[in-house]
Scaffold this motif. Sequence first.
Motif, PDB file in Angstrom:
ATOM      1  N   MET A   1       0.834  -1.185   0.088  1.00  0.00           N
ATOM      2  CA  MET A   1      -0.087   0.069  -0.203  1.00  0.00           C
ATOM      3  C   MET A   1       0.749   1.285  -0.158  1.00  0.00           C
ATOM      4  O   MET A   1       1.764   1.489   0.720  1.00  0.00           O
ATOM      5  CB  MET A   1      -1.032  -0.058   1.150  1.00  0.00           C
ATOM      6  N   VAL A   2       0.756   2.093  -1.016  1.00  0.00           N
ATOM      7  CA  VAL A   2       1.492   3.298  -1.355  1.00  0.00           C
ATOM      8  C   VAL A   2       0.448   4.624  -1.010  1.00  0.00           C
ATOM      9  O   VAL A   2      -0.735   4.517  -1.694  1.00  0.00           O
ATOM     10  CB  VAL A   2       2.290   3.390  -2.613  1.00  0.00           C
ATOM     11  N   ARG A   3       0.855   5.382  -0.181  1.00  0.00           N
ATOM     12  CA  ARG A   3       0.233   6.798  -0.219  1.00  0.00           C
ATOM     13  C   ARG A   3       0.699   7.857  -1.355  1.00  0.00           C
ATOM     14  O   ARG A   3       1.740   8.178  -1.396  1.00  0.00           O
ATOM     15  CB  ARG A   3       0.395   7.522   1.250  1.00  0.00           C
ATOM     16  N   THR A   4      -0.330   8.179  -2.179  1.00  0.00           N
ATOM     17  CA  THR A   4      -0.095   8.898  -3.195  1.00  0.00           C
ATOM     18  C   THR A   4      -0.801  10.143  -3.421  1.00  0.00           C
ATOM     19  O   THR A   4      -1.490  10.474  -2.352  1.00  0.00           O
ATOM     20  CB  THR A   4      -0.494   8.188  -4.568  1.00  0.00           C
ATOM     21  N   ALA A   5      -0.919  11.024  -4.404  1.00  0.00           N
ATOM     22  CA  ALA A   5      -1.530  12.379  -4.592  1.00  0.00           C
ATOM     23  C   ALA A   5      -3.007  11.955  -4.694  1.00  0.00           C
ATOM     24  O   ALA A   5      -3.673  13.185  -4.301  1.00  0.00           O
ATOM     25  CB  ALA A   5      -0.584  12.990  -5.831  1.00  0.00           C
ATOM     26  N   VAL A   6      -3.373  11.087  -4.942  1.00  0.00           N
ATOM     27  CA  VAL A   6      -4.776  10.976  -4.894  1.00  0.00           C
ATOM     28  C   VAL A   6      -5.507   9.922  -3.930  1.00  0.00           C
ATOM     29  O   VAL A   6      -6.665   9.621  -3.990  1.00  0.00           O
ATOM     30  CB  VAL A   6      -5.312  10.553  -6.451  1.00  0.00           C
ATOM     31  N   GLY A   7      -4.793   9.350  -2.933  1.00  0.00           N
ATOM     32  CA  GLY A   7      -5.125   8.532  -2.057  1.00  0.00           C
ATOM     33  C   GLY A   7      -4.314   7.357  -1.823  1.00  0.00           C
ATOM     34  O   GLY A   7      -3.193   7.228  -2.485  1.00  0.00           O
ATOM     35  N   TYR A   8      -4.602   6.325  -1.154  1.00  0.00           N
ATOM     36  CA  TYR A   8      -3.937   5.301  -0.789  1.00  0.00           C
ATOM     37  C   TYR A   8      -4.197   3.947  -2.026  1.00  0.00           C
ATOM     38  O   TYR A   8      -5.171   4.005  -2.390  1.00  0.00           O
ATOM     39  CB  TYR A   8      -4.388   4.528   0.403  1.00  0.00           C
ATOM     40  N   VAL A   9      -3.106   3.498  -2.707  1.00  0.00           N
ATOM     41  CA  VAL A   9      -3.138   2.714  -3.642  1.00  0.00           C
ATOM     42  C   VAL A   9      -2.362   1.449  -3.161  1.00  0.00           C
ATOM     43  O   VAL A   9      -1.454   1.505  -2.723  1.00  0.00           O
ATOM     44  CB  VAL A   9      -2.481   3.540  -4.920  1.00  0.00           C
ATOM     45  N   LEU A  10      -3.138   0.289  -3.760  1.00  0.00           N
ATOM     46  CA  LEU A  10      -2.382  -0.847  -3.611  1.00  0.00           C
ATOM     47  C   LEU A  10      -1.739  -1.429  -4.977  1.00  0.00           C
ATOM     48  O   LEU A  10      -2.340  -1.426  -5.908  1.00  0.00           O
ATOM     49  CB  LEU A  10      -3.594  -2.042  -3.257  1.00  0.00           C
ATOM     50  N   CYS A  11      -0.693  -1.729  -4.862  1.00  0.00           N
ATOM     51  CA  CYS A  11       0.327  -2.323  -5.923  1.00  0.00           C
ATOM     52  C   CYS A  11       0.760  -3.734  -5.676  1.00  0.00           C
ATOM     53  O   CYS A  11       0.881  -4.224  -4.311  1.00  0.00           O
ATOM     54  CB  CYS A  11       1.619  -1.191  -6.039  1.00  0.00           C
ATOM     55  N   GLY A  12       0.918  -4.567  -6.683  1.00  0.00           N
ATOM     56  CA  GLY A  12       1.442  -5.835  -6.420  1.00  0.00           C
ATOM     57  C   GLY A  12       2.934  -5.692  -6.142  1.00  0.00           C
ATOM     58  O   GLY A  12       3.604  -4.885  -6.084  1.00  0.00           O
ATOM     59  N   ALA A  13       3.216  -6.448  -5.040  1.00  0.00           N
ATOM     60  CA  ALA A  13       4.490  -6.489  -4.275  1.00  0.00           C
ATOM     61  C   ALA A  13       5.937  -6.750  -5.207  1.00  0.00           C
ATOM     62  O   ALA A  13       6.942  -6.200  -4.737  1.00  0.00           O
ATOM     63  CB  ALA A  13       4.471  -7.671  -3.060  1.00  0.00           C
ATOM     64  N   ASP A  14       5.378  -7.155  -6.299  1.00  0.00           N
ATOM     65  CA  ASP A  14       6.711  -7.568  -7.307  1.00  0.00           C
ATOM     66  C   ASP A  14       6.857  -6.432  -8.431  1.00  0.00           C
ATOM     67  O   ASP A  14       7.384  -6.707  -9.453  1.00  0.00           O
ATOM     68  CB  ASP A  14       6.704  -8.826  -8.088  1.00  0.00           C
ATOM     69  N   ASP A  15       5.893  -5.530  -8.313  1.00  0.00           N
ATOM     70  CA  ASP A  15       6.041  -4.407  -9.338  1.00  0.00           C
ATOM     71  C   ASP A  15       6.703  -3.291  -8.943  1.00  0.00           C
ATOM     72  O   ASP A  15       6.425  -2.167  -8.419  1.00  0.00           O
ATOM     73  CB  ASP A  15       4.251  -3.784  -9.563  1.00  0.00           C
ATOM     74  N   HIS A  16       8.045  -3.562  -8.793  1.00  0.00           N
ATOM     75  CA  HIS A  16       9.173  -2.521  -8.117  1.00  0.00           C
ATOM     76  C   HIS A  16       9.070  -1.211  -8.861  1.00  0.00           C
ATOM     77  O   HIS A  16       9.304  -0.173  -8.107  1.00  0.00           O
ATOM     78  CB  HIS A  16      10.332  -3.300  -8.270  1.00  0.00           C
TER      79      HIS A  16
END
Length: 247
Positions: A87-102
Amino acid sequence: MAARMQDAKTHLARTVEEAHLALNEAFPQSIESANRAILTKLVDGHALQQQLHTELSRFAPQMDRIEVYSLAGARRHAVPCGAGPVMVRTAVGYVLCGADDHALIASLIESGELESGTRQLIERLLSPGDVFIDVGANVGMHSLAAARTMGGDGRVIAFEPYTPTAQLLERTTWMNGFAEMIEIHNVAVSNEQTERTLYLGMTSGHHSLYPLDPSFSASESSIQVQVTTLDHAMAQLPAANLIKIDV
């Protein structure tokens, strides 16, 4: 004895008078000299201050940007969610990304978004109650930007063919409070309704219905996905106010 005392008094009086005259002559000159020295230093100090102000003004925009980036960077962070997404905090909110999508995670941590120009255009063009179509939604950066711009009043239809990314997008929309506003279609968009091969890139935003250069392909090179057309998908929906296609 009396004469000697009188002479001493006379001599002392003369000495005091001479000293008084000397002070009267010297003291105003000392004050004037001191004033000149002080004024000179003040003028020199003012000139130096003006020079420093001019020099600092040249760097003000860069310093402002550094401050903005520093504050933004301090607010951004990535949180591993077990063995699955990050989970990454971004300019538009919290976003979930694949753990291997470095590459995606690094980009979001570095800048807080992927395409700021596109996001700003979406925010400028949309209003509450509008319909926004996001073809190639990926992790939902633009879908979230649209939903936030419309203040939760409107509809977002997002198309994302890669199932793991579409599932993350569903959780992201719920996490940000837009689950009832953002409708996710786990299909690709093309000019026909069929099944096609989706070639997988090294990062989720590079998946394509067309073969990729081997250097940009993932180890699992391709999967089969459903394909639809916008006309078919939108048949029961009101006309779109804005369509973003990034495929």
